[in-house]
Design an enzyme around this catalytic site. Structure first.
Site, short mmCIF file in Angstrom:
data_model
loop_
_atom_site.label_atom_id
_atom_site.label_comp_id
_atom_site.label_asym_id
_atom_site.label_seq_id
_atom_site.Cartn_x
_atom_site.Cartn_y
_atom_site.Cartn_z
N CYS A 1 37.78 27.01 39.01
CA CYS A 1 37.26 27.07 40.37
C CYS A 1 37.27 25.66 40.98
O CYS A 1 38.33 25.11 41.24
CB CYS A 1 35.88 27.71 40.39
SG CYS A 1 35.37 28.25 42.05
N HIS B 1 36.79 32.67 37.77
CA HIS B 1 35.90 32.30 36.68
C HIS B 1 36.18 33.18 35.45
O HIS B 1 35.51 34.20 35.23
CB HIS B 1 34.44 32.44 37.11
CG HIS B 1 33.99 31.35 38.03
ND1 HIS B 1 33.46 30.16 37.57
CD2 HIS B 1 34.01 31.25 39.38
CE1 HIS B 1 33.17 29.38 38.60
NE2 HIS B 1 33.49 30.03 39.72
N GLU C 1 35.39 32.79 32.49
CA GLU C 1 34.28 32.83 31.52
C GLU C 1 33.48 34.12 31.62
O GLU C 1 32.72 34.46 30.69
CB GLU C 1 33.37 31.61 31.68
CG GLU C 1 32.55 31.54 32.96
CD GLU C 1 33.30 30.92 34.13
OE1 GLU C 1 32.63 30.61 35.15
OE2 GLU C 1 34.54 30.77 34.07
#
Length: 241
Positions: free
Chosen positions: A117, A220, A222
């Site tokens: 990001c 993102h 994650e």
């Protein structure tokens, strides 16, 4: 100094910072647990890096890979040669100074580097590129890149380019991603390749093929919305092994 080798690559993770208020009456650092969790799940040992620009080289001597995270900040437009500054731009200058020093040092060492990001945006600037300062003002018929639904859900799809590290990792031509940004890559620097694009044309991924592993993604991963997100972390950590 000889770096001690471990079975788990040490992955440095940059932190966000906030002024006094909210969680603490004093200035504080913050990072979501899933950044570290994704690294650990991929086989790495996460290490959090406070903002000490003068110590960037010392950090780099001790870690095996670097991840530059996202957060509530923008890169100062002056750093990519812009003559104006959009009213929405909010900078965290010490954080950016630190992350830029880390990124330059990691590139000089050919250390595996992953930008997420805002981390991708910072990486693009370090590599000589520029940024869109506010997507709604520069992209016609733009998607909702600051998605209204939760970040652990997809906001839109991205198309991956055929000849790229990212596509080889993800094994897909199109993948759903989350979206939490108002800025984006505008022009890439020399030697930098665009590897993912949103349906409205916004650049969602970059890589620098001249390096061992230099990858940026605008979303993102994650949050592990798809197996491709997890594959990104496995490839990143494996490159540091």
């Amino acid at each position: 100094m000889v770096k001690q080798q471990t079975s788990q690559p040490l992955v440095g993770i940059t932190l966000d910072s906030e002024a006094a208020g909210g969680w603490s009456k004093f200035p504080w650092y913050a990072v979501r647990q899933n950044y570290a969790g994704a690294v650990k799940e991929a086989g790495g040992l996460p290490v959090l890096l406070p903002h000490e620009p003068a110590e960037a080289e010392v950090y780099l001597e001790r870690i095996d890979a670097l991840m530059i995270t996202g957060g509530a900040f923008d890169v100062d437009p002056a750093l990519f040669g812009a003559n104006d500054r959009h009213e929405t731009v909010h900078t965290k200058d010490r954080r950016t100074e630190f992350e830029a020093a880390l990124a330059r040092g990691a590139l000089a060492r050919d250390m595996p580097l992953l930008g997420i990001c805002g981390g991708q945006q910072l990486l693009n600037v370090v590599l000589g590129g520029s940024l869109i300062q506010h997507i709604p003002d520069e992209v016609e018929a733009a998607l909702a890149h600051e998605q209204p639904n939760p970040r652990d859900q997809a906001g839109h799809d991205v198309a991956l380019s055929g000849d790229s590290l990212l596509k080889s990792i993800c094994g897909a031509e199109v993948m759903p991603v989350n979206s939490a940004h108002h800025q984006a890559v505008k022009a890439v620097g020399a030697g930098v390749q665009v590897n993912a694009v949103a349906p409205d044309g916004v650049i969602e991924g970059i890589e620098a093929p001249d390096y061992r592993f230099c990858l940026g993604v605008q979303w993102h991963p994650e949050f592990a919305i798809t197996p491709s997100d997890q594959a990104i972390f496995r490839a990143f950590v494996s490159a540091a092994a």
